[in-house]
Design a protein around this motif. Structure first.
Motif, PDB file in Angstrom:
ATOM      1  N   ILE A  52       0.840  -1.204   0.000  1.00  0.00           N
ATOM      2  CA  ILE A  52       0.000   0.000   0.000  1.00  0.00           C
ATOM      3  C   ILE A  52       0.869   1.245   0.000  1.00  0.00           C
ATOM      4  O   ILE A  52       0.639   2.197  -0.754  1.00  0.00           O
ATOM      5  CB  ILE A  52      -0.958  -0.002   1.209  1.00  0.00           C
ATOM      6  CG1 ILE A  52      -1.982  -1.136   1.062  1.00  0.00           C
ATOM      7  CG2 ILE A  52      -1.670   1.348   1.342  1.00  0.00           C
ATOM      8  CD1 ILE A  52      -2.800  -1.407   2.310  1.00  0.00           C
ATOM      9  N   SER A  53       1.910   1.235   0.819  1.00  0.00           N
ATOM     10  CA  SER A  53       2.836   2.365   0.885  1.00  0.00           C
ATOM     11  C   SER A  53       3.553   2.562  -0.444  1.00  0.00           C
ATOM     12  O   SER A  53       3.733   3.690  -0.917  1.00  0.00           O
ATOM     13  CB  SER A  53       3.851   2.127   2.005  1.00  0.00           C
ATOM     14  OG  SER A  53       4.761   3.195   2.069  1.00  0.00           O
ATOM     15  N   ARG A  54       3.949   1.463  -1.086  1.00  0.00           N
ATOM     16  CA  ARG A  54       4.634   1.531  -2.376  1.00  0.00           C
ATOM     17  C   ARG A  54       3.710   2.102  -3.458  1.00  0.00           C
ATOM     18  O   ARG A  54       4.111   2.931  -4.264  1.00  0.00           O
ATOM     19  CB  ARG A  54       5.142   0.142  -2.757  1.00  0.00           C
ATOM     20  CG  ARG A  54       6.154   0.143  -3.871  1.00  0.00           C
ATOM     21  CD  ARG A  54       6.941  -1.166  -4.003  1.00  0.00           C
ATOM     22  NE  ARG A  54       6.153  -2.373  -3.874  1.00  0.00           N
ATOM     23  CZ  ARG A  54       6.256  -3.220  -2.839  1.00  0.00           C
ATOM     24  NH1 ARG A  54       7.069  -2.949  -1.824  1.00  0.00           N
ATOM     25  NH2 ARG A  54       5.528  -4.318  -2.807  1.00  0.00           N
ATOM     26  N   ILE A  55       2.454   1.659  -3.467  1.00  0.00           N
ATOM     27  CA  ILE A  55       1.476   2.174  -4.443  1.00  0.00           C
ATOM     28  C   ILE A  55       1.253   3.660  -4.222  1.00  0.00           C
ATOM     29  O   ILE A  55       1.239   4.452  -5.173  1.00  0.00           O
ATOM     30  CB  ILE A  55       0.136   1.394  -4.340  1.00  0.00           C
ATOM     31  CG1 ILE A  55       0.319  -0.046  -4.834  1.00  0.00           C
ATOM     32  CG2 ILE A  55      -0.957   2.106  -5.131  1.00  0.00           C
ATOM     33  CD1 ILE A  55      -0.855  -0.954  -4.526  1.00  0.00           C
ATOM     34  N   ARG A  56       1.091   4.060  -2.964  1.00  0.00           N
ATOM     35  CA  ARG A  56       0.877   5.478  -2.640  1.00  0.00           C
ATOM     36  C   ARG A  56       2.060   6.324  -3.121  1.00  0.00           C
ATOM     37  O   ARG A  56       1.895   7.374  -3.729  1.00  0.00           O
ATOM     38  CB  ARG A  56       0.669   5.646  -1.133  1.00  0.00           C
ATOM     39  CG  ARG A  56       0.330   7.064  -0.727  1.00  0.00           C
ATOM     40  CD  ARG A  56       0.065   7.185   0.767  1.00  0.00           C
ATOM     41  NE  ARG A  56      -1.115   6.419   1.150  1.00  0.00           N
ATOM     42  CZ  ARG A  56      -1.146   5.487   2.097  1.00  0.00           C
ATOM     43  NH1 ARG A  56      -0.052   5.184   2.773  1.00  0.00           N
ATOM     44  NH2 ARG A  56      -2.266   4.863   2.386  1.00  0.00           N
ATOM     45  N   GLY A  57       3.263   5.847  -2.852  1.00  0.00           N
ATOM     46  CA  GLY A  57       4.456   6.577  -3.276  1.00  0.00           C
ATOM     47  C   GLY A  57       4.569   6.665  -4.780  1.00  0.00           C
ATOM     48  O   GLY A  57       4.920   7.712  -5.340  1.00  0.00           O
ATOM     49  N   ARG A  58       4.255   5.568  -5.457  1.00  0.00           N
ATOM     50  CA  ARG A  58       4.338   5.534  -6.925  1.00  0.00           C
ATOM     51  C   ARG A  58       3.320   6.494  -7.543  1.00  0.00           C
ATOM     52  O   ARG A  58       3.631   7.213  -8.491  1.00  0.00           O
ATOM     53  CB  ARG A  58       4.101   4.107  -7.409  1.00  0.00           C
ATOM     54  CG  ARG A  58       4.140   3.923  -8.912  1.00  0.00           C
ATOM     55  CD  ARG A  58       5.507   4.117  -9.468  1.00  0.00           C
ATOM     56  NE  ARG A  58       5.532   3.763 -10.882  1.00  0.00           N
ATOM     57  CZ  ARG A  58       6.331   4.336 -11.770  1.00  0.00           C
ATOM     58  NH1 ARG A  58       7.177   5.273 -11.402  1.00  0.00           N
ATOM     59  NH2 ARG A  58       6.297   3.960 -13.022  1.00  0.00           N
ATOM     60  N   LYS A  59       2.095   6.521  -7.014  1.00  0.00           N
ATOM     61  CA  LYS A  59       1.080   7.442  -7.542  1.00  0.00           C
ATOM     62  C   LYS A  59       1.546   8.887  -7.445  1.00  0.00           C
ATOM     63  O   LYS A  59       1.293   9.689  -8.339  1.00  0.00           O
ATOM     64  CB  LYS A  59      -0.255   7.282  -6.799  1.00  0.00           C
ATOM     65  CG  LYS A  59      -1.010   6.021  -7.143  1.00  0.00           C
ATOM     66  CD  LYS A  59      -2.428   6.030  -6.585  1.00  0.00           C
ATOM     67  CE  LYS A  59      -2.467   6.154  -5.089  1.00  0.00           C
ATOM     68  NZ  LYS A  59      -3.819   6.115  -4.536  1.00  0.00           N
ATOM     69  N   SER A  60       2.228   9.215  -6.358  1.00  0.00           N
ATOM     70  CA  SER A  60       2.654  10.596  -6.152  1.00  0.00           C
ATOM     71  C   SER A  60       3.822  10.997  -7.053  1.00  0.00           C
ATOM     72  O   SER A  60       4.133  12.177  -7.180  1.00  0.00           O
ATOM     73  CB  SER A  60       3.015  10.832  -4.682  1.00  0.00           C
ATOM     74  OG  SER A  60       4.153  10.082  -4.331  1.00  0.00           O
ATOM     75  N   GLU A  61       4.467  10.028  -7.703  1.00  0.00           N
ATOM     76  CA  GLU A  61       5.563  10.333  -8.630  1.00  0.00           C
ATOM     77  C   GLU A  61       5.061  10.950  -9.929  1.00  0.00           C
ATOM     78  O   GLU A  61       5.800  11.659 -10.613  1.00  0.00           O
ATOM     79  CB  GLU A  61       6.342   9.063  -8.973  1.00  0.00           C
ATOM     80  CG  GLU A  61       7.140   8.474  -7.845  1.00  0.00           C
ATOM     81  CD  GLU A  61       7.791   7.161  -8.237  1.00  0.00           C
ATOM     82  OE1 GLU A  61       7.849   6.860  -9.458  1.00  0.00           O
ATOM     83  OE2 GLU A  61       8.246   6.430  -7.336  1.00  0.00           O
ATOM     84  N   PHE A  62       3.820  10.657 -10.288  1.00  0.00           N
ATOM     85  CA  PHE A  62       3.299  11.056 -11.596  1.00  0.00           C
ATOM     86  C   PHE A  62       2.708  12.451 -11.607  1.00  0.00           C
ATOM     87  O   PHE A  62       2.067  12.893 -10.656  1.00  0.00           O
ATOM     88  CB  PHE A  62       2.210  10.085 -12.058  1.00  0.00           C
ATOM     89  CG  PHE A  62       2.695   8.703 -12.367  1.00  0.00           C
ATOM     90  CD1 PHE A  62       3.627   8.478 -13.366  1.00  0.00           C
ATOM     91  CD2 PHE A  62       2.217   7.620 -11.651  1.00  0.00           C
ATOM     92  CE1 PHE A  62       4.068   7.191 -13.651  1.00  0.00           C
ATOM     93  CE2 PHE A  62       2.648   6.336 -11.925  1.00  0.00           C
ATOM     94  CZ  PHE A  62       3.578   6.119 -12.929  1.00  0.00           C
TER      95      PHE A  62
END
Length: 199
Positions: A52-62
């Motif tokens: 969940i943390s990885r998905i959240r971080g990845r979304k914020s990269e875009f």
């Protein structure tokens, strides 16, 4: 592929930037207009806290630039172009450092872990079916919030004031040689209604 961005004259600085600098702004997903943006539903135990943390971080990269396949949708003109008083810009994306993904319109935002690939991007390319009239494609950028484009077309809404269309036409022709310019009329607009002979 030619895609369209609907704009109004309210923020003229942003409008002029499109033509003068041949670029469009890509925003953080949290600032997009759909409150369900980036949300997803998953079953209990399906994802670990780390995932969940990885998905959240990845979304914020875009950074996301939303474009449409059409320049004639009635609702799009109403929502994004000041009630048909603005314009739509037809562009081709030139930026090599971005990816362009069509949006998939779904009944719910349930996460399918078997989707594979970039889960964050899969989440950000799903919207509820009530948005399907937008026929959206998303440009995913990282780093700079600007996406380089070639401006190919300028389409004015049916209620655009002539003084505004004349000014923007002059600017567009100066900075975008070969641009196609047109003014919509009521019969051009897609209303979503069935023809009276269709069943």
């Amino acid at each position: 592929m030619r895609l369209y961005k609907y704009r109004g004259f309210e923020n003229l600085e942003f409008a002029l930037d499109i033509f003068i600098n041949q670029r469009l702004f890509a925003a953080d997903f949290k600032s997009l207009n759909d409150p369900m943006e980036g949300r997803y539903i998953y079953s209990k135990g399906m994802l670990s806290k780390e995932e969940i943390s990885r998905i959240r971080g990845r979304k914020s990269e875009f950074k996301i630039l939303s474009l449409s396949e059409t320049a004639v949708n009635m609702l799009m003109w109403s929502y994004y172009s000041e009630g048909h008083k603005g314009f739509a810009v037809g562009v081709e994306v030139l930026d090599q450092g971005v990816s362009i993904e069509p949006v998939t319109y779904v009944d719910d935002l349930k996460l399918d872990k078997e989707e594979g690939g970039d889960i964050a991007k899969a989440i950000l390319t799903k919207k509820l079916k009530l948005w399907s009239h937008e026929r959206e494609h998303r440009v995913f950028a990282q780093g700079s919030p600007f996406v380089a484009v070639k401006v190919k077309e300028l389409v004015f809404g049916i209620n655009t004031e002539s003084r505004q269309s004349e000014l923007l036409t002059a600017i567009a022709k100066k900075f975008c040689p070969g641009i196609t310019i047109r003014q919509l009329v009521r019969t051009d607009i897609e209303t979503g209604e069935l023809d009276e002979y269709e069943i």
